[in-house]
Scaffold this motif. Structure first.
Motif, mmCIF file in Angstrom:
data_model
loop_
_atom_site.group_PDB
_atom_site.id
_atom_site.type_symbol
_atom_site.label_atom_id
_atom_site.label_comp_id
_atom_site.label_asym_id
_atom_site.label_seq_id
_atom_site.Cartn_x
_atom_site.Cartn_y
_atom_site.Cartn_z
ATOM 1 N N GLU A 12 11.372 1.680 3.194
ATOM 2 C CA GLU A 12 10.725 2.944 2.832
ATOM 3 C C GLU A 12 9.564 2.666 1.891
ATOM 4 O O GLU A 12 9.642 1.807 1.019
ATOM 5 C CB GLU A 12 11.740 3.860 2.148
ATOM 6 N N ILE A 13 8.473 3.390 2.077
ATOM 7 C CA ILE A 13 7.299 3.259 1.217
ATOM 8 C C ILE A 13 7.282 4.453 0.269
ATOM 9 O O ILE A 13 7.445 5.597 0.696
ATOM 10 C CB ILE A 13 6.008 3.233 2.055
ATOM 11 N N THR A 14 7.092 4.168 -1.010
ATOM 12 C CA THR A 14 6.988 5.211 -2.030
ATOM 13 C C THR A 14 5.643 5.065 -2.724
ATOM 14 O O THR A 14 5.274 3.955 -3.115
ATOM 15 C CB THR A 14 8.122 5.086 -3.068
ATOM 16 N N ILE A 15 4.931 6.175 -2.858
ATOM 17 C CA ILE A 15 3.643 6.175 -3.556
ATOM 18 C C ILE A 15 3.719 7.179 -4.704
ATOM 19 O O ILE A 15 3.942 8.370 -4.480
ATOM 20 C CB ILE A 15 2.486 6.571 -2.618
ATOM 21 N N TYR A 16 3.534 6.682 -5.908
ATOM 22 C CA TYR A 16 3.387 7.557 -7.067
ATOM 23 C C TYR A 16 1.916 7.941 -7.139
ATOM 24 O O TYR A 16 1.045 7.064 -7.108
ATOM 25 C CB TYR A 16 3.807 6.833 -8.351
ATOM 26 N N ASN A 29 -4.622 6.923 3.289
ATOM 27 C CA ASN A 29 -5.403 6.762 4.525
ATOM 28 C C ASN A 29 -5.219 5.365 5.114
ATOM 29 O O ASN A 29 -5.120 5.203 6.332
ATOM 30 C CB ASN A 29 -6.883 7.047 4.276
ATOM 31 N N PHE A 30 -5.173 4.355 4.258
ATOM 32 C CA PHE A 30 -4.969 2.984 4.719
ATOM 33 C C PHE A 30 -3.598 2.847 5.393
ATOM 34 O O PHE A 30 -3.485 2.299 6.490
ATOM 35 C CB PHE A 30 -5.098 2.002 3.554
ATOM 36 N N LEU A 31 -2.556 3.366 4.730
ATOM 37 C CA LEU A 31 -1.213 3.280 5.312
ATOM 38 C C LEU A 31 -1.124 4.076 6.610
ATOM 39 O O LEU A 31 -0.479 3.639 7.565
ATOM 40 C CB LEU A 31 -0.170 3.763 4.303
ATOM 41 N N LYS A 32 -1.794 5.223 6.652
ATOM 42 C CA LYS A 32 -1.809 6.030 7.876
ATOM 43 C C LYS A 32 -2.446 5.236 9.017
ATOM 44 O O LYS A 32 -1.978 5.263 10.146
ATOM 45 C CB LYS A 32 -2.566 7.338 7.639
ATOM 46 N N SER A 33 -3.525 4.498 8.705
ATOM 47 C CA SER A 33 -4.200 3.692 9.738
ATOM 48 C C SER A 33 -3.291 2.591 10.259
ATOM 49 O O SER A 33 -3.494 2.089 11.364
ATOM 50 C CB SER A 33 -5.501 3.092 9.190
ATOM 51 N N LYS A 34 -2.288 2.221 9.469
ATOM 52 C CA LYS A 34 -1.311 1.207 9.870
ATOM 53 C C LYS A 34 -0.099 1.840 10.550
ATOM 54 O O LYS A 34 0.875 1.153 10.851
ATOM 55 C CB LYS A 34 -0.830 0.422 8.638
ATOM 56 N N GLN A 36 1.985 3.970 9.209
ATOM 57 C CA GLN A 36 3.106 4.047 8.275
ATOM 58 C C GLN A 36 3.302 5.473 7.773
ATOM 59 O O GLN A 36 2.369 6.268 7.766
ATOM 60 C CB GLN A 36 2.847 3.131 7.076
ATOM 61 N N SER A 37 4.514 5.760 7.317
ATOM 62 C CA SER A 37 4.792 7.016 6.628
ATOM 63 C C SER A 37 5.360 6.649 5.263
ATOM 64 O O SER A 37 5.770 5.511 5.038
ATOM 65 C CB SER A 37 5.768 7.876 7.422
ATOM 66 N N TRP A 38 5.375 7.610 4.342
ATOM 67 C CA TRP A 38 5.777 7.308 2.979
ATOM 68 C C TRP A 38 6.321 8.544 2.309
ATOM 69 O O TRP A 38 6.151 9.660 2.797
ATOM 70 C CB TRP A 38 4.586 6.772 2.174
ATOM 71 N N THR A 39 6.948 8.322 1.180
ATOM 72 C CA THR A 39 7.385 9.392 0.300
ATOM 73 C C THR A 39 6.415 9.407 -0.863
ATOM 74 O O THR A 39 6.183 8.381 -1.490
ATOM 75 C CB THR A 39 8.813 9.128 -0.213
ATOM 76 N N GLU A 40 5.829 10.572 -1.109
ATOM 77 C CA GLU A 40 4.872 10.703 -2.201
ATOM 78 C C GLU A 40 5.562 11.348 -3.394
ATOM 79 O O GLU A 40 6.234 12.366 -3.250
ATOM 80 C CB GLU A 40 3.679 11.555 -1.754
ATOM 81 N N VAL A 41 5.397 10.735 -4.572
ATOM 82 C CA VAL A 41 5.955 11.270 -5.809
ATOM 83 C C VAL A 41 4.772 11.669 -6.684
ATOM 84 O O VAL A 41 4.010 10.821 -7.133
ATOM 85 C CB VAL A 41 6.847 10.219 -6.518
ATOM 86 N N ARG A 42 4.613 12.964 -6.886
ATOM 87 C CA ARG A 42 3.479 13.495 -7.657
ATOM 88 C C ARG A 42 3.836 13.504 -9.142
ATOM 89 O O ARG A 42 4.574 14.369 -9.602
ATOM 90 C CB ARG A 42 3.139 14.901 -7.168
ATOM 91 N N ILE A 43 3.287 12.544 -9.889
ATOM 92 C CA ILE A 43 3.611 12.460 -11.308
ATOM 93 C C ILE A 43 2.866 13.498 -12.142
ATOM 94 O O ILE A 43 3.227 13.732 -13.291
ATOM 95 C CB ILE A 43 3.385 11.040 -11.870
ATOM 96 N N ILE A 65 2.442 1.728 -5.717
ATOM 97 C CA ILE A 65 3.004 1.690 -4.374
ATOM 98 C C ILE A 65 4.187 0.734 -4.338
ATOM 99 O O ILE A 65 4.094 -0.404 -4.813
ATOM 100 C CB ILE A 65 1.930 1.245 -3.363
ATOM 101 N N PHE A 66 5.284 1.212 -3.767
ATOM 102 C CA PHE A 66 6.468 0.387 -3.536
ATOM 103 C C PHE A 66 6.719 0.324 -2.038
ATOM 104 O O PHE A 66 6.651 1.341 -1.344
ATOM 105 C CB PHE A 66 7.705 0.992 -4.205
#
Length: 96
Positions: A12-16, A29-34, A36-43, A65-66
């Motif tokens: 799983e990919i996590t983006i703060y 956008n970079f991960l989308k081009s690959k 990928q999907s991710w969980t976004e954590v809005r700090i 990014i994790f």
């Protein structure tokens, strides 16, 4: 179901991130081009998540990014991993 095949053991990919962060947008956008999907954590919306991110990364900037339990770092760190040929194995469940 995604059009892009994702490895069964893909971590799983996590983006703060925050709302006004251009590097966060670039990273997504970079991960989308690959494919990928991710969980976004809005700090910016949750101070407790900011504290958690800082404890996990020892950094205050976003994005952080994790991929699985691996702390990749920010956008520039992720692109550097990609250029070194180490990002794709990580995305597929390997190690960097």
């Amino acid at each position: 179901m995604s059009d892009t095949p994702v490895a069964a053991n893909a971590p799983e990919i996590t983006i703060y991130s925050t709302a006004i962060c251009p590097y966060c947008v670039a990273a997504k956008n970079f991960l989308k081009s690959k494919g990928q999907s991710w969980t976004e954590v809005r700090i910016d919306l949750d101070p407790a998540e900011r504290e958690k991110m800082m404890a996990r990364t020892r950094r205050t900037s976003v994005p952080q990014i994790f991929i699985g339990d691996t702390h990749v770092g920010g956008y520039d760190d992720m692109v550097a991993l990609h250029r070194a040929g180490k990002l794709e194995p990580l995305l597929n469940g390997g190690s960097a």
